[in-house]
Write a protein that holds these residues in place. Structure first.
Motif, PDB file in Angstrom:
ATOM      1  N   GLU A   1      35.796  61.115  58.486  1.00  0.00           N
ATOM      2  CA  GLU A   1      34.625  61.975  58.440  1.00  0.00           C
ATOM      3  C   GLU A   1      33.834  61.580  57.212  1.00  0.00           C
ATOM      4  O   GLU A   1      34.391  61.096  56.225  1.00  0.00           O
ATOM      5  CB  GLU A   1      34.988  63.448  58.431  1.00  0.00           C
ATOM      6  N   ILE A   2      32.534  61.755  57.331  1.00  0.00           N
ATOM      7  CA  ILE A   2      31.628  61.413  56.237  1.00  0.00           C
ATOM      8  C   ILE A   2      30.956  62.688  55.758  1.00  0.00           C
ATOM      9  O   ILE A   2      30.429  63.468  56.564  1.00  0.00           O
ATOM     10  CB  ILE A   2      30.558  60.402  56.707  1.00  0.00           C
ATOM     11  N   THR A   3      30.988  62.902  54.452  1.00  0.00           N
ATOM     12  CA  THR A   3      30.325  64.043  53.850  1.00  0.00           C
ATOM     13  C   THR A   3      29.224  63.505  52.945  1.00  0.00           C
ATOM     14  O   THR A   3      29.504  62.714  52.049  1.00  0.00           O
ATOM     15  CB  THR A   3      31.316  64.893  53.028  1.00  0.00           C
ATOM     16  N   ASN A   4      28.008  63.903  53.219  1.00  0.00           N
ATOM     17  CA  ASN A   4      26.870  63.451  52.397  1.00  0.00           C
ATOM     18  C   ASN A   4      26.521  64.487  51.359  1.00  0.00           C
ATOM     19  O   ASN A   4      26.751  65.635  51.477  1.00  0.00           O
ATOM     20  CB  ASN A   4      25.655  63.158  53.266  1.00  0.00           C
TER      21      ASN A   4
ATOM     22  N   SER B   1      30.945  58.149  46.671  1.00  0.00           N
ATOM     23  CA  SER B   1      31.220  58.902  45.448  1.00  0.00           C
ATOM     24  C   SER B   1      32.638  59.469  45.424  1.00  0.00           C
ATOM     25  O   SER B   1      33.151  59.819  44.364  1.00  0.00           O
ATOM     26  CB  SER B   1      30.208  60.041  45.274  1.00  0.00           C
ATOM     27  N   ASP B   2      33.296  59.543  46.608  1.00  0.00           N
ATOM     28  CA  ASP B   2      34.668  60.051  46.651  1.00  0.00           C
ATOM     29  C   ASP B   2      35.320  59.611  47.960  1.00  0.00           C
ATOM     30  O   ASP B   2      34.634  59.361  48.949  1.00  0.00           O
ATOM     31  CB  ASP B   2      34.671  61.575  46.560  1.00  0.00           C
ATOM     32  N   CYS B   3      36.621  59.542  47.936  1.00  0.00           N
ATOM     33  CA  CYS B   3      37.385  59.196  49.136  1.00  0.00           C
ATOM     34  C   CYS B   3      38.750  59.854  49.035  1.00  0.00           C
ATOM     35  O   CYS B   3      39.446  59.701  48.036  1.00  0.00           O
ATOM     36  CB  CYS B   3      37.536  57.682  49.259  1.00  0.00           C
TER      37      CYS B   3
ATOM     38  N   THR C   1      32.962  60.578  50.974  1.00  0.00           N
ATOM     39  CA  THR C   1      31.783  61.285  50.484  1.00  0.00           C
ATOM     40  C   THR C   1      30.841  60.288  49.826  1.00  0.00           C
ATOM     41  O   THR C   1      31.285  59.379  49.121  1.00  0.00           O
ATOM     42  CB  THR C   1      32.192  62.364  49.448  1.00  0.00           C
ATOM     43  N   GLY C   2      29.553  60.477  50.085  1.00  0.00           N
ATOM     44  CA  GLY C   2      28.553  59.617  49.474  1.00  0.00           C
ATOM     45  C   GLY C   2      27.179  59.924  50.027  1.00  0.00           C
ATOM     46  O   GLY C   2      26.997  60.868  50.791  1.00  0.00           O
ATOM     47  N   THR C   3      26.242  59.087  49.673  1.00  0.00           N
ATOM     48  CA  THR C   3      24.861  59.276  50.097  1.00  0.00           C
ATOM     49  C   THR C   3      24.463  58.187  51.085  1.00  0.00           C
ATOM     50  O   THR C   3      24.616  56.994  50.791  1.00  0.00           O
ATOM     51  CB  THR C   3      23.920  59.216  48.870  1.00  0.00           C
TER      52      THR C   3
ATOM     53  N   ASP D   1      38.403  60.848  54.440  1.00  0.00           N
ATOM     54  CA  ASP D   1      37.308  61.767  54.179  1.00  0.00           C
ATOM     55  C   ASP D   1      36.466  61.099  53.090  1.00  0.00           C
ATOM     56  O   ASP D   1      36.861  61.058  51.921  1.00  0.00           O
ATOM     57  CB  ASP D   1      37.835  63.128  53.711  1.00  0.00           C
TER      58      ASP D   1
END
Length: 137
Positions: free
Chosen positions: A134-137, A68-70, A96-98, A94
């Motif tokens: 890094e991954i942000t869920n 959903s974002d990078c 972001t996603g599910t 960085d």
């Protein structure tokens, strides 16, 4: 690929791509610049960042990762003497996603760095390029 540059006075140049898109680049005030745009060497880093980000996102989308974002942060070190080439470049993703899988991100970054990103591979001839994420869920 063909491009052109037009001098805009001082240390500023307007670059134009084949498709008519423009970018203003400028030097520092102490070199006659007016801070009208990024420095040419900053533009190189931005281009490399966009190139590798495009690759990584494309690879992740093909592997069905729900991004959903990078955001990408790039830091660099240049040689102290002329030519002041990049000697170290660090790229931090960085993402972001599910349900994003760490192994898929590692694979995408490696493929970009070693096979697909022409800009990274070219700059890697003078600079040691490293990557983290890094991954942000």
């Amino acid at each position: 690929m063909n491009t052109s540059l037009t001098w805009a006075g001082g240390a500023a140049f307007i670059g134009e791509s084949e498709n008519g898109r423009t970018i203003v680049m400028d030097g520092p005030p102490e070199g006659g610049g007016r801070n009208l745009g990024p420095r040419p060497m900053e533009t190189l880093l931005l281009g490399m960042g966009a190139c590798t980000a495009y690759d990584v996102l494309s690879i992740l989308k093909k592997s069905r990762q729900a991004i959903s974002d990078c955001k990408i942060e790039i830091s660099s070190t240049r040689a102290g003497e002329h030519p002041k080439v990049f000697t170290e470049i660090h790229v931090h993703f960085d993402i972001t996603g599910t349900g994003i899988k760490e192994a898929q991100v590692e694979r995408a970054i490696k493929l970009s760095a070693e096979k697909y990103c022409s800009a990274s591979i070219m700059l890697g001839k003078t600079a040691k390029i490293t990557h983290t994420f890094e991954i942000t869920n």
